[in-house]
Design a protein around this motif. Structure first.
Motif, PDB file in Angstrom:
ATOM      1  N   SER A   1     -44.108  22.874 -12.543  1.00  0.00           N
ATOM      2  CA  SER A   1     -45.438  22.896 -11.971  1.00  0.00           C
ATOM      3  C   SER A   1     -46.416  22.143 -12.862  1.00  0.00           C
ATOM      4  N   LEU A   2     -47.216  21.264 -12.251  1.00  0.00           N
ATOM      5  CA  LEU A   2     -48.277  20.547 -12.938  1.00  0.00           C
ATOM      6  C   LEU A   2     -49.616  21.050 -12.422  1.00  0.00           C
ATOM      7  N   ALA A   3     -50.566  21.214 -13.322  1.00  0.00           N
ATOM      8  CA  ALA A   3     -51.905  21.642 -12.943  1.00  0.00           C
ATOM      9  C   ALA A   3     -52.919  20.645 -13.477  1.00  0.00           C
ATOM     10  N   LEU A   4     -54.061  20.577 -12.811  1.00  0.00           N
ATOM     11  CA  LEU A   4     -55.143  19.722 -13.286  1.00  0.00           C
ATOM     12  C   LEU A   4     -55.904  20.476 -14.369  1.00  0.00           C
TER      13      LEU A   4
ATOM     14  N   GLN B   1     -63.044  22.191 -20.451  1.00  0.00           N
ATOM     15  CA  GLN B   1     -64.132  23.128 -20.201  1.00  0.00           C
ATOM     16  C   GLN B   1     -63.793  23.948 -18.976  1.00  0.00           C
ATOM     17  N   ASP B   2     -64.237  25.203 -18.997  1.00  0.00           N
ATOM     18  CA  ASP B   2     -63.882  26.115 -17.923  1.00  0.00           C
ATOM     19  C   ASP B   2     -64.689  25.848 -16.657  1.00  0.00           C
ATOM     20  N   GLU B   3     -65.856  25.218 -16.804  1.00  0.00           N
ATOM     21  CA  GLU B   3     -66.699  25.007 -15.635  1.00  0.00           C
ATOM     22  C   GLU B   3     -66.039  24.031 -14.663  1.00  0.00           C
ATOM     23  N   GLU B   4     -66.133  24.393 -13.387  1.00  0.00           N
ATOM     24  CA  GLU B   4     -65.587  23.525 -12.357  1.00  0.00           C
ATOM     25  C   GLU B   4     -66.545  22.367 -12.095  1.00  0.00           C
ATOM     26  N   GLN B   5     -66.023  21.155 -12.157  1.00  0.00           N
ATOM     27  CA  GLN B   5     -66.796  19.966 -11.835  1.00  0.00           C
ATOM     28  C   GLN B   5     -65.987  19.108 -10.885  1.00  0.00           C
ATOM     29  N   THR B   6     -66.672  18.537  -9.920  1.00  0.00           N
ATOM     30  CA  THR B   6     -65.954  17.700  -8.955  1.00  0.00           C
ATOM     31  C   THR B   6     -65.664  16.317  -9.522  1.00  0.00           C
ATOM     32  N   GLU B   7     -66.476  15.869 -10.491  1.00  0.00           N
ATOM     33  CA  GLU B   7     -66.281  14.536 -11.049  1.00  0.00           C
ATOM     34  C   GLU B   7     -66.109  14.630 -12.561  1.00  0.00           C
ATOM     35  N   ARG B   8     -64.967  14.246 -13.031  1.00  0.00           N
ATOM     36  CA  ARG B   8     -64.692  14.151 -14.468  1.00  0.00           C
ATOM     37  C   ARG B   8     -63.940  12.845 -14.713  1.00  0.00           C
ATOM     38  N   PRO B   9     -64.047  12.274 -15.899  1.00  0.00           N
ATOM     39  CA  PRO B   9     -63.168  11.139 -16.237  1.00  0.00           C
ATOM     40  C   PRO B   9     -61.708  11.582 -16.085  1.00  0.00           C
ATOM     41  N   PHE B  10     -60.907  10.707 -15.530  1.00  0.00           N
ATOM     42  CA  PHE B  10     -59.518  11.067 -15.227  1.00  0.00           C
ATOM     43  C   PHE B  10     -58.550  10.266 -16.085  1.00  0.00           C
ATOM     44  N   ILE B  11     -57.575  10.941 -16.687  1.00  0.00           N
ATOM     45  CA  ILE B  11     -56.490  10.304 -17.436  1.00  0.00           C
ATOM     46  C   ILE B  11     -55.222  10.381 -16.601  1.00  0.00           C
ATOM     47  N   LYS B  12     -54.646   9.244 -16.343  1.00  0.00           N
ATOM     48  CA  LYS B  12     -53.468   9.160 -15.482  1.00  0.00           C
ATOM     49  C   LYS B  12     -52.205   9.211 -16.330  1.00  0.00           C
ATOM     50  N   LEU B  13     -51.422  10.243 -16.139  1.00  0.00           N
ATOM     51  CA  LEU B  13     -50.195  10.456 -16.912  1.00  0.00           C
ATOM     52  C   LEU B  13     -48.985  10.191 -16.026  1.00  0.00           C
ATOM     53  N   GLU B  14     -47.985   9.528 -16.586  1.00  0.00           N
ATOM     54  CA  GLU B  14     -46.790   9.135 -15.846  1.00  0.00           C
ATOM     55  C   GLU B  14     -45.930  10.352 -15.498  1.00  0.00           C
ATOM     56  N   TRP B  15     -45.867  10.686 -14.213  1.00  0.00           N
ATOM     57  CA  TRP B  15     -44.968  11.747 -13.726  1.00  0.00           C
ATOM     58  C   TRP B  15     -44.071  11.245 -12.601  1.00  0.00           C
ATOM     59  N   GLY B  16     -43.930   9.938 -12.465  1.00  0.00           N
ATOM     60  CA  GLY B  16     -43.097   9.375 -11.411  1.00  0.00           C
ATOM     61  C   GLY B  16     -43.926   8.623 -10.387  1.00  0.00           C
ATOM     62  N   ALA B  17     -43.309   7.595  -9.760  1.00  0.00           N
ATOM     63  CA  ALA B  17     -44.027   6.742  -8.816  1.00  0.00           C
ATOM     64  C   ALA B  17     -44.510   7.530  -7.605  1.00  0.00           C
ATOM     65  N   ASP B  18     -43.679   8.420  -7.076  1.00  0.00           N
ATOM     66  CA  ASP B  18     -44.093   9.165  -5.897  1.00  0.00           C
ATOM     67  C   ASP B  18     -45.197  10.168  -6.221  1.00  0.00           C
TER      68      ASP B  18
ATOM     69  N   HIS C   1     -60.009  24.390  -8.435  1.00  0.00           N
ATOM     70  CA  HIS C   1     -60.285  23.781  -7.137  1.00  0.00           C
ATOM     71  C   HIS C   1     -59.185  22.824  -6.698  1.00  0.00           C
ATOM     72  N   THR C   2     -58.295  22.456  -7.626  1.00  0.00           N
ATOM     73  CA  THR C   2     -57.184  21.553  -7.300  1.00  0.00           C
ATOM     74  C   THR C   2     -55.878  22.329  -7.372  1.00  0.00           C
ATOM     75  N   PRO C   3     -55.117  22.400  -6.293  1.00  0.00           N
ATOM     76  CA  PRO C   3     -53.880  23.175  -6.302  1.00  0.00           C
ATOM     77  C   PRO C   3     -52.829  22.559  -7.221  1.00  0.00           C
ATOM     78  N   PRO C   4     -51.924  23.375  -7.774  1.00  0.00           N
ATOM     79  CA  PRO C   4     -50.854  22.821  -8.618  1.00  0.00           C
ATOM     80  C   PRO C   4     -49.900  21.954  -7.806  1.00  0.00           C
ATOM     81  N   VAL C   5     -49.209  21.081  -8.500  1.00  0.00           N
ATOM     82  CA  VAL C   5     -48.238  20.179  -7.880  1.00  0.00           C
ATOM     83  C   VAL C   5     -46.847  20.563  -8.369  1.00  0.00           C
ATOM     84  N   ILE C   6     -45.943  20.777  -7.437  1.00  0.00           N
ATOM     85  CA  ILE C   6     -44.571  21.147  -7.786  1.00  0.00           C
ATOM     86  C   ILE C   6     -43.699  19.906  -7.768  1.00  0.00           C
ATOM     87  N   ARG C   7     -42.964  19.696  -8.861  1.00  0.00           N
ATOM     88  CA  ARG C   7     -42.125  18.505  -9.001  1.00  0.00           C
ATOM     89  C   ARG C   7     -40.678  18.909  -9.258  1.00  0.00           C
ATOM     90  N   PRO C   8     -39.720  18.178  -8.676  1.00  0.00           N
ATOM     91  CA  PRO C   8     -38.308  18.455  -8.973  1.00  0.00           C
ATOM     92  C   PRO C   8     -37.884  17.786 -10.280  1.00  0.00           C
TER      93      PRO C   8
END
Length: 274
Positions: free
Chosen positions: A162-165, A169-186, A240-247
């Protein structure tokens, strides 16, 4: 070049005597002299000045000496490595950096606790490179999130993780700088659906630990292993973002001569998945 010629050259340079060199090498003195002449003919230079009871290296011999020592030393190391490979089964395992850092390093620790004499080679590379190494028999086992669709490969589902966003910080924000981590093309396709307004990443990387550390600096967010919430208290799951399940799959060649060992190792589960 015949390494026996270099071996003879080194022995003569050590003893400074053809007779003693012959005794050490279990050869006749004429055989030692013949080998030195062969080497000199190949190199086109005299290696020794020959006087009764006074054999010295020529300038050419002095220059050859360190190279000969290096070559013979390398040969001895190569022989030892070949002998070791015959005595022990060396298994090469490949995965991306993020999988090693998040799940596979603790798995290796468990394997070595169970099998202290185990010999493994852990390779970190992009998935496409590892698949190629697998086909070329330069890699024995691939751990990946994407199952290759090739008949000559055997795939085994190890489970799901399981991957989570995360953010720092604990506060929920809709816009944050995003770091893209390699977890597969799909995964990138799924990732794009979760991010709003076609948000561009401030960093793209294959390292989970690099991502985690830069979240502290940038105040950004990234998808990281769900169990890191307990491991790293400064990370907070963005609810606010659901976890992602990966095989997670183990992949190897159907006719691999390491199949028995691979299946034995895969009996040890990978921790902190689901």
């Amino acid at each position: 070049m015949d390494t026996e010629l270099l071996k003879t050259f080194l022995e003569v340079s050590r003893t400074r005597h053809f007779g003693r060199a012959a005794e050490s090498l279990y050869l006749t003195q004429s055989a030692v002299s013949f080998r030195i002449r062969q080497l000199e003919n190949q190199l086109g230079a005299n290696l020794f000045t020959r006087h009764r009871n006074n054999i010295r290296l020529t300038p050419a011999g002095e220059r050859l000496l360190p190279y000969a020592e290096s070559l013979m030393g390398t040969l001895q190391l190569a022989k030892k490595e070949v002998a070791r490979s015959q005595q022990h089964q060396l298994l090469s395992i490949g995965a991306t950096a993020s999988l090693w850092e998040a799940y596979l390093t603790p798995w290796l620790q468990t394997l070595y606790q169970q099998r202290p004499l185990l010999q493994l080679e852990a390779r970190i590379a992009q998935r496409h490179s590892l698949v190629q190494q697998l086909h070329e028999r330069r890699l024995d086992l691939l751990i990946t999130t994407e199952q290759p669709k090739m008949e000559e490969l055997t795939s085994h589902l190890l489970g799901n993780f399981s991957l989570a966003l995360f953010a720092t910080q604990d506060e929920e924000q809709t816009e944050r700088p995003f770091i893209k981590l390699e977890w597969g093309a799909d995964f990138h396709q799924h990732e794009g659906r979760l991010l709003s307004n076609e948000q561009l990443p401030i960093l793209t990387t294959t390292s989970a630990h690099l991502t985690r550390q830069l979240l502290l600096t940038t105040g950004g967010c990234a998808f990281l292993p769900r169990h890191w919430e307990k491991t790293y208290p400064l990370l907070y799951v963005q609810q606010h973002t659901p976890p992602v399940i990966r095989p997670l799959y183990a992949v190897w060649l159907q006719n691999s001569d390491q199949q028995a060992l691979i299946r034995q190792l895969l009996k040890t589960p990978i921790a902190d998945m689901l």
